[in-house]
Design an enzyme around this catalytic site. Sequence first.
Site, PDB file in Angstrom:
ATOM      1  N   ASP A   1      -1.899   9.694  -9.860  1.00 49.11           N
ATOM      2  CA  ASP A   1      -2.007   8.657 -10.898  1.00 49.11           C
ATOM      3  C   ASP A   1      -0.631   8.220 -11.384  1.00 49.11           C
ATOM      4  O   ASP A   1      -0.390   7.026 -11.618  1.00 49.11           O
ATOM      5  CB  ASP A   1      -2.828   9.176 -12.075  1.00 49.11           C
TER       6      ASP A   1
ATOM      7  N   GLU B   1      -4.817   2.647  -3.803  1.00 42.29           N
ATOM      8  CA  GLU B   1      -3.349   2.571  -3.805  1.00 42.29           C
ATOM      9  C   GLU B   1      -2.854   1.240  -3.269  1.00 42.29           C
ATOM     10  O   GLU B   1      -1.695   1.111  -2.857  1.00 42.29           O
ATOM     11  CB  GLU B   1      -2.759   3.716  -2.976  1.00 42.29           C
TER      12      GLU B   1
ATOM     13  N   ASP C   1       0.850  -1.181   0.000  1.00 45.25           N
ATOM     14  CA  ASP C   1       0.000   0.000   0.000  1.00 45.25           C
ATOM     15  C   ASP C   1       0.892   1.240   0.000  1.00 45.25           C
ATOM     16  O   ASP C   1       1.849   1.317   0.785  1.00 45.25           O
ATOM     17  CB  ASP C   1      -0.894  -0.004   1.251  1.00 45.25           C
TER      18      ASP C   1
ATOM     19  N   ASN D   1      -2.013  13.179  -3.270  1.00 45.58           N
ATOM     20  CA  ASN D   1      -3.089  13.721  -4.114  1.00 45.58           C
ATOM     21  C   ASN D   1      -3.421  15.166  -3.736  1.00 45.58           C
ATOM     22  O   ASN D   1      -3.573  16.028  -4.604  1.00 45.58           O
ATOM     23  CB  ASN D   1      -4.343  12.853  -3.988  1.00 45.58           C
TER      24      ASN D   1
END
Length: 397
Positions: free
Chosen positions: A278, A304, A261, A269
């Site tokens: 992304d 993620e 993760d 973000n």
Amino acid sequence: MSGAGFILAINFVVAGLFAASFLAVALYDTHPAAPRWFAFGYMLGALYFGIEFAIFMLAGGSIVAVLSFSVALASFALFNVGLAHKYRIAVPWRLMAVVFLLSVVACAAIQGMPRGSILRMFVYQAPYFVMQAIGVWIIHRSSARAWLDRVLEVALAASALHFLAKPLLMQLAGGTGASVGDYLKTDYAMISQSLGAIFGIGVALLALIILVRDILAEVTAKSEMDTLSGLLNRRGFERLAALSLEHASRQGMPVALVIADLDHFKVVNDTYGHASGDRAIQAFASFLQSATGTGHIAARLGGEEFAIVLPGANLVAARLLAEGARSAFSALPIGGLPAAARVTASFGVAELLPSEGLSSLMARADEALYAAKKAGRDCVRVARLATIEPTRGLQTG
């Protein structure tokens, strides 16, 4: 109309229907070359049956007979082109062109021979055998043959061989008739047209089924692929991972699962934008693909979170792979982020226990991942049996 004439008319209709079917498949196939060539082949097949019917109804001469033969042989050649495209083999244009030209010349040369001559019949039928044998050779050269492709290979080989048997069938059935117009009244015509219908329909159906199979496989693959990362999605992962675990259990091999993760992904973000997030996912996915080997199953489970199934790897080997991936990725620059910015990942590792299923294995790996997050992230934790134990010397964050 005689029975043979009726079958000839049916063959004409069936060939046309198969041509239309292949054209319809081409509309949905992302690689439409093969079904298009198959369609062209069966279009010529329909034309051949139409010419044959006209020959015997109107008692056509030698020129029309050679034309009919040429059209039939060309239909086989076009089918071979479709096979070459389907199985990604170079089209043997020169070989087929030589066979075609020599065969047409030979067909013209035998027109003056007696209709009941075995030599005449053999020279007439042998080119059909050779052209379909080329098709068998094309399929056989492919390294991507499943059982259905092998069935098509066998069916095409049987179809090819039946042309060599026709001279004998002619003798046993009492010949081809005293004239062209008498042909459709003979037992041989009934047998010959029936066999042609059986093999023609059989080969066409198998080709259609194989094309549809490939379309469905491609649709399934796309539905199981995560478009952002290029890895499997959860659906594809669970299907393939379950199969991998089942195979490993039968073989007595160890299997390990690594769940990873990305750390503080929401911060990435919120700070740098979703486009940068992304790119971080794509970078980690690309990194996982390069870090894993043949037979390993990598996937983006969602958001993620990522997973890798490692057939043949025990807990120690999987832990070492995870630690190597953690260390290397933490030093990897991500496009769109400041030069000094780095994205890290946490890893949970578990080894498959006897009689354990995928859901239980994933749950234990998830617990190990949670332990890694709780320990400060950017580290690896392993699951041993039903408890989670820290991996000494592997915590770096």
